[in-house]
Design a protein around this motif. Structure first.
Motif, PDB file in Angstrom:
ATOM      1  N   GLN A 291      49.004 -17.503 -36.925  1.00 63.51           N
ATOM      2  CA  GLN A 291      48.425 -16.912 -35.763  1.00 63.51           C
ATOM      3  C   GLN A 291      46.880 -17.445 -35.643  1.00 63.51           C
ATOM      4  N   TYR A 292      46.701 -18.473 -35.925  1.00 70.13           N
ATOM      5  CA  TYR A 292      45.247 -19.422 -35.974  1.00 70.13           C
ATOM      6  C   TYR A 292      44.565 -19.334 -34.696  1.00 70.13           C
ATOM      7  N   GLU A 293      45.436 -19.406 -33.418  1.00 73.35           N
ATOM      8  CA  GLU A 293      44.674 -19.431 -32.186  1.00 73.35           C
ATOM      9  C   GLU A 293      44.478 -18.088 -31.687  1.00 73.35           C
ATOM     10  N   LEU A 294      45.210 -17.165 -32.132  1.00 73.29           N
ATOM     11  CA  LEU A 294      44.825 -15.879 -31.890  1.00 73.29           C
ATOM     12  C   LEU A 294      43.357 -15.400 -32.566  1.00 73.29           C
ATOM     13  N   ALA A 295      43.487 -15.836 -33.940  1.00 69.74           N
ATOM     14  CA  ALA A 295      42.416 -15.465 -34.702  1.00 69.74           C
ATOM     15  C   ALA A 295      41.066 -16.002 -34.276  1.00 69.74           C
ATOM     16  N   GLN A 296      41.174 -17.301 -33.749  1.00 75.13           N
ATOM     17  CA  GLN A 296      40.042 -18.082 -32.943  1.00 75.13           C
ATOM     18  C   GLN A 296      39.665 -17.314 -31.784  1.00 75.13           C
ATOM     19  N   LYS A 297      40.549 -16.640 -31.074  1.00 77.86           N
ATOM     20  CA  LYS A 297      40.145 -16.074 -30.009  1.00 77.86           C
ATOM     21  C   LYS A 297      39.405 -14.866 -30.182  1.00 77.86           C
ATOM     22  N   GLN A 298      39.805 -13.999 -30.821  1.00 79.15           N
ATOM     23  CA  GLN A 298      39.273 -12.694 -31.301  1.00 79.15           C
ATOM     24  C   GLN A 298      38.006 -12.637 -32.421  1.00 79.15           C
ATOM     25  N   MET A 299      38.223 -13.670 -33.189  1.00 83.42           N
ATOM     26  CA  MET A 299      37.085 -13.622 -34.342  1.00 83.42           C
ATOM     27  C   MET A 299      36.132 -14.706 -34.562  1.00 83.42           C
ATOM     28  N   LYS A 300      35.087 -14.438 -35.012  1.00 82.46           N
ATOM     29  CA  LYS A 300      33.755 -15.392 -35.016  1.00 82.46           C
ATOM     30  C   LYS A 300      33.861 -15.906 -36.389  1.00 82.46           C
ATOM     31  N   GLY A 301      34.618 -15.674 -37.280  1.00 77.79           N
ATOM     32  CA  GLY A 301      34.523 -16.110 -38.571  1.00 77.79           C
ATOM     33  C   GLY A 301      35.823 -15.707 -39.370  1.00 77.79           C
ATOM     34  N   GLY A 302      36.151 -16.221 -40.370  1.00 70.88           N
ATOM     35  CA  GLY A 302      37.408 -16.121 -40.942  1.00 70.88           C
ATOM     36  C   GLY A 302      37.531 -14.892 -42.159  1.00 70.88           C
ATOM     37  N   THR A 303      36.454 -14.635 -42.394  1.00 70.55           N
ATOM     38  CA  THR A 303      36.320 -13.194 -43.382  1.00 70.55           C
ATOM     39  C   THR A 303      36.403 -14.000 -44.782  1.00 70.55           C
ATOM     40  N   GLY A 304      36.204 -13.236 -46.050  1.00 68.22           N
ATOM     41  CA  GLY A 304      36.246 -13.520 -47.406  1.00 68.22           C
ATOM     42  C   GLY A 304      37.342 -13.328 -47.757  1.00 68.22           C
ATOM     43  N   MET A 305      38.790 -12.850 -46.859  1.00 73.02           N
ATOM     44  CA  MET A 305      39.815 -12.315 -47.654  1.00 73.02           C
ATOM     45  C   MET A 305      40.941 -13.460 -47.557  1.00 73.02           C
ATOM     46  N   LEU A 306      41.811 -13.786 -48.554  1.00 69.58           N
ATOM     47  CA  LEU A 306      42.497 -14.853 -48.345  1.00 69.58           C
ATOM     48  C   LEU A 306      43.863 -14.270 -49.162  1.00 69.58           C
ATOM     49  N   CYS A 307      44.971 -14.713 -48.991  1.00 70.53           N
ATOM     50  CA  CYS A 307      46.369 -14.436 -49.903  1.00 70.53           C
ATOM     51  C   CYS A 307      47.010 -15.591 -50.303  1.00 70.53           C
ATOM     52  N   LEU A 308      47.092 -15.667 -51.883  1.00 72.42           N
ATOM     53  CA  LEU A 308      47.952 -17.023 -51.971  1.00 72.42           C
ATOM     54  C   LEU A 308      49.225 -16.600 -52.625  1.00 72.42           C
ATOM     55  N   GLU A 309      50.190 -17.451 -52.404  1.00 72.49           N
ATOM     56  CA  GLU A 309      51.543 -17.068 -53.265  1.00 72.49           C
ATOM     57  C   GLU A 309      51.773 -18.322 -54.086  1.00 72.49           C
ATOM     58  N   ILE A 310      52.055 -18.057 -55.387  1.00 76.63           N
ATOM     59  CA  ILE A 310      52.420 -19.103 -56.299  1.00 76.63           C
ATOM     60  C   ILE A 310      53.762 -19.533 -56.442  1.00 76.63           C
ATOM     61  N   GLY A 311      53.941 -20.594 -56.480  1.00 77.40           N
ATOM     62  CA  GLY A 311      55.304 -21.416 -56.167  1.00 77.40           C
ATOM     63  C   GLY A 311      55.948 -21.134 -57.391  1.00 77.40           C
ATOM     64  N   ALA A 312      57.302 -20.488 -57.442  1.00 81.27           N
ATOM     65  CA  ALA A 312      58.231 -20.375 -58.797  1.00 81.27           C
ATOM     66  C   ALA A 312      59.475 -19.851 -58.395  1.00 81.27           C
ATOM     67  N   ASP A 313      60.559 -20.339 -58.995  1.00 80.78           N
ATOM     68  CA  ASP A 313      61.926 -20.082 -59.234  1.00 80.78           C
ATOM     69  C   ASP A 313      62.228 -18.771 -59.563  1.00 80.78           C
ATOM     70  N   GLY A 314      62.248 -17.693 -58.229  1.00 85.98           N
ATOM     71  CA  GLY A 314      62.616 -16.299 -58.721  1.00 85.98           C
ATOM     72  C   GLY A 314      61.415 -15.484 -58.933  1.00 85.98           C
ATOM     73  N   GLU A 315      61.840 -14.025 -58.629  1.00 85.79           N
ATOM     74  CA  GLU A 315      60.526 -13.092 -58.803  1.00 85.79           C
ATOM     75  C   GLU A 315      59.984 -12.910 -60.090  1.00 85.79           C
ATOM     76  N   GLU A 316      60.972 -13.032 -61.039  1.00 95.46           N
ATOM     77  CA  GLU A 316      60.410 -12.702 -62.332  1.00 95.46           C
ATOM     78  C   GLU A 316      59.420 -13.899 -62.904  1.00 95.46           C
ATOM     79  N   LEU A 317      59.858 -15.102 -62.722  1.00 98.99           N
ATOM     80  CA  LEU A 317      58.670 -16.168 -62.988  1.00 98.99           C
ATOM     81  C   LEU A 317      57.676 -16.337 -62.025  1.00 98.99           C
ATOM     82  N   ALA A 318      57.805 -16.030 -61.095  1.00108.31           N
ATOM     83  CA  ALA A 318      56.664 -15.798 -59.981  1.00108.31           C
ATOM     84  C   ALA A 318      55.568 -14.769 -60.613  1.00108.31           C
ATOM     85  N   TYR A 319      56.298 -13.692 -61.004  1.00109.14           N
ATOM     86  CA  TYR A 319      55.311 -12.598 -61.572  1.00109.14           C
ATOM     87  C   TYR A 319      54.567 -13.052 -62.921  1.00109.14           C
ATOM     88  N   GLN A 320      55.385 -13.767 -63.777  1.00115.68           N
ATOM     89  CA  GLN A 320      54.661 -14.351 -64.945  1.00115.68           C
ATOM     90  C   GLN A 320      53.668 -15.502 -64.612  1.00115.68           C
TER      91      GLN A 320
END
Length: 396
Positions: A291-320
Motif C-alpha cells: 500500500q505504498y502509494e496510499l501511504a504516500q498519499k496520506q502520510m508525510k513520513g514513514g514512522t519509526g515502526m517496521l515489522c520484519l519476518e525471519i525466513g525459516a522452514d516452519g513455525e517452530e524454526l521461525a520461532y527459534q
C-alpha cells in the motif's frame, strides 16, 4: 498561525499563570473556590476546568491537550491516564447497548480485547473487516451502526487504511469515524485533513517520546470532547499532573525526534529488506509495501515502526530464529511499547500470546518469525551494525 515547531514550544502557555519559563507541575488534587457561588457552579460543571478538582481538570493537562489539538487540527482534546483509557472512553461516549461498530481485523491487542470481550457484554456488536478492502467497510454497515473505528498504520503489521474513504463513508451514512493515530504521530499523518472526526493516541509513545510516562489523548470537536470528558468523570482515568508535565516536555521535541526516527527507520528497513535472513519487511516507506502509494498519499513520513519476518522452514524454526536474533541484539532492547528515543524490538506472537488464539493471530498477520521494531534516534550505522551482528548468530 505559527509553524508546527513553534506551536510545540508555545501553544497552551496561557495555562501557565506564573513567570516560570517552564510550566510548573500543579501537584494539587483540589483548588480554593471563589467566594461567589455562581463562579463555583461554573468551575464544578465546566468541561475541563483547570482549577476545581483534578478529576475534572488540571492546568498541565489543559496545556498538553491544547498542544495536541493544534497538532491534530481539531478544536479540542482531552488527555487521560493511558491510551486504552482514551480508546474506551471515546468509544463509550458514542455507543450504547444495541449499537454496532465497524472496525478492522488488525488492531492493537488492547483495543481488540475491548471489542471482542468487553463491548459484547454490554450489548454492543462489532464487525471486523480487512482494512485494505474499502468496500468491506461499507458492506459491514448496519441500521444500528454508529461508529467506524480504524488504526493506520496498524499494530504490528503496518497495514494502511484509506482515511479519505473512511471519512467520506462515515459522513455518507451519518456515522462517527475514529482513528488510532499512534503509530504515525501527528508529524507524519493528520487524519482530520482527510475527514476523520475523532483522533486517538497512546501518548505514552511518540507524543511523550521518552518511555517515562503513560497517557492517552482524544481529539475532536469541542462538543464531542465535552461528551468524552463527562464519561471520563465517572470512569476516573485522569492523567496525573506529573505525567502531563512530562508529556508537555516531550511534545516540545516531537518534530525533531520523529523526523530523525523516520530517517533512521527508512535506512534500516532498506538494509533489512535486502538481507538474506529476512523473508519480508513491512515498512510503509518502502516501495515494496503493498500500500505504498496510499501511504504516500496520506502520510508525510514513514514512522519509526517496521515489522520484519525471519525466513525459516516452519513455525517452530521461525520461532527459534526470532529468539536467537532477540538474544543477540545489543542496542535494540526487548521491551514492550514504542515511539521512544531508544530502539526497541518485540516478538508479537509472544507478547500477545495470552490474548490472541492461533486463529486471531493468523487473522492479524502475526507469525512466529515476526519481530516488531521501534526505531529510535541512535546513529543509524550503529543500528544497522546491531542487526548485522545479531544475524551472524543464524549463520548469515
Amino acid at each position: 498561525m505559527s509553524h508546527l515547531e513553534t506551536n510545540l514550544i508555545h501553544q497552551g502557555h496561557e495555562f501557565n499563570q506564573t513567570k516560570a519559563v517552564v510550566s510548573p507541575i500543579y501537584q494539587s488534587s483540589t483548588y480554593y473556590a471563589d467566594q461567589d457561588l455562581s463562579e463555583y457552579i461554573i468551575a464544578a460543571s465546566e468541561s475541563k476546568h483547570p482549577y476545581f478538582y483534578h478529576r475534572h481538570g488540571n492546568p498541565s493537562n489543559s496545556q498538553a491537550a491544547s498542544i495536541i489539538a493544534s497538532l491534530e487540527h481539531t478544536e479540542d482534546a482531552l488527555v487521560l491516564a493511558t491510551g486504552m483509557a482514551a480508546i474506551s472512553t471515546a468509544i463509550l461516549a458514542i455507543v450504547k447497548a444495541g449499537d454496532h461498530i465497524v472496525t478492522q481485523r488488525s488492531l492493537y491487542s488492547g483495543a481488540m480485547l475491548f471489542f471482542k470481550e468487553f463491548l459484547p457484554d454490554y450489548g454492543i456488536t462489532v464487525t471486523h473487516v480487512d482494512q485494505s478492502d474499502n468496500q468491506a467497510f461499507e458492506h459491514a454497515i448496519q441500521e444500528n451502526t454508529k461508529l467506524i473505528y480504524v488504526e493506520t498504520p496498524s499494530n504490528p503489521n503496518l497495514a494502511i487504511t484509506d482515511l479519505e474513504f473512511i471519512g467520506q463513508l462515515a459522513k455518507k451514512h451519518q456515522l462517527v469515524s475514529m482513528v488510532d493515530n499512534t503509530f504515525a504521530s501527528p508529524i507524519n499523518q493528520c487524519p482530520k485533513d482527510f475527514g476523520i472526526d475523532v483522533i486517538i493516541h497512546s501518548a505514552t509513545k511518540y507524543l511523550g517520546g521518552h518511555s517515562d510516562l503513560t497517557a492517552g489523548v482524544v481529539c475532536g470537536t469541542k462538543t464531542f470532547i465535552q461528551q468524552v470528558w463527562r464519561r471520563s468523570l465517572v470512569m476516573g482515568a485522569s492523567l496525573s499532573p506529573f505525567d502531563s508535565w512530562l508529556l508537555v516536555r516531550g511534545l516540545k521535541t516531537l518534530a525533531l525526534r520523529v523526523r530523525q526516527i523516520n530517517q533512521n527507520a527508512l535506512a534500516l528497513a532498506s538494509y533489512l529488506e535486502k538481507h538474506p535472513a529476512i523473508k519480508q519487511v513491512a515498512y510503509v516507506g518502502l516501495p515494496a509495501h503493498p500500500q505504498y502509494e496510499l501511504a504516500q498519499k496520506q502520510m508525510k513520513g514513514g514512522t519509526g515502526m517496521l515489522c520484519l519476518e525471519i525466513g525459516a522452514d516452519g513455525e517452530e524454526l521461525a520461532y527459534q530464529y526470532a529468539q536467537t536474533v532477540l538474544n543477540n541484539l545489543k542496542i535494540f532492547a526487548n521491551a514492550a511499547s514504542l515511539g521512544g528515543v531508544e530502539s526497541l524490538v518485540v516478538h508479537p506472537a509472544s507478547m500477545w500470546g495470552g490474548h490472541h488464539d492461533a486463529q486471531q493471530k493468523a487473522s492479524a498477520g502475526i507469525t512466529s518469525g515476526m519481530l516488531r521494531v521501534s526505531v529510535g534516534i541512535e546513529h543509524i550505522e550503529d543500528l544497522i551494525a546491531d542487526f548485522k551482528q545479531a544475524f551472524a548468530g543464524l549463520g548469515f
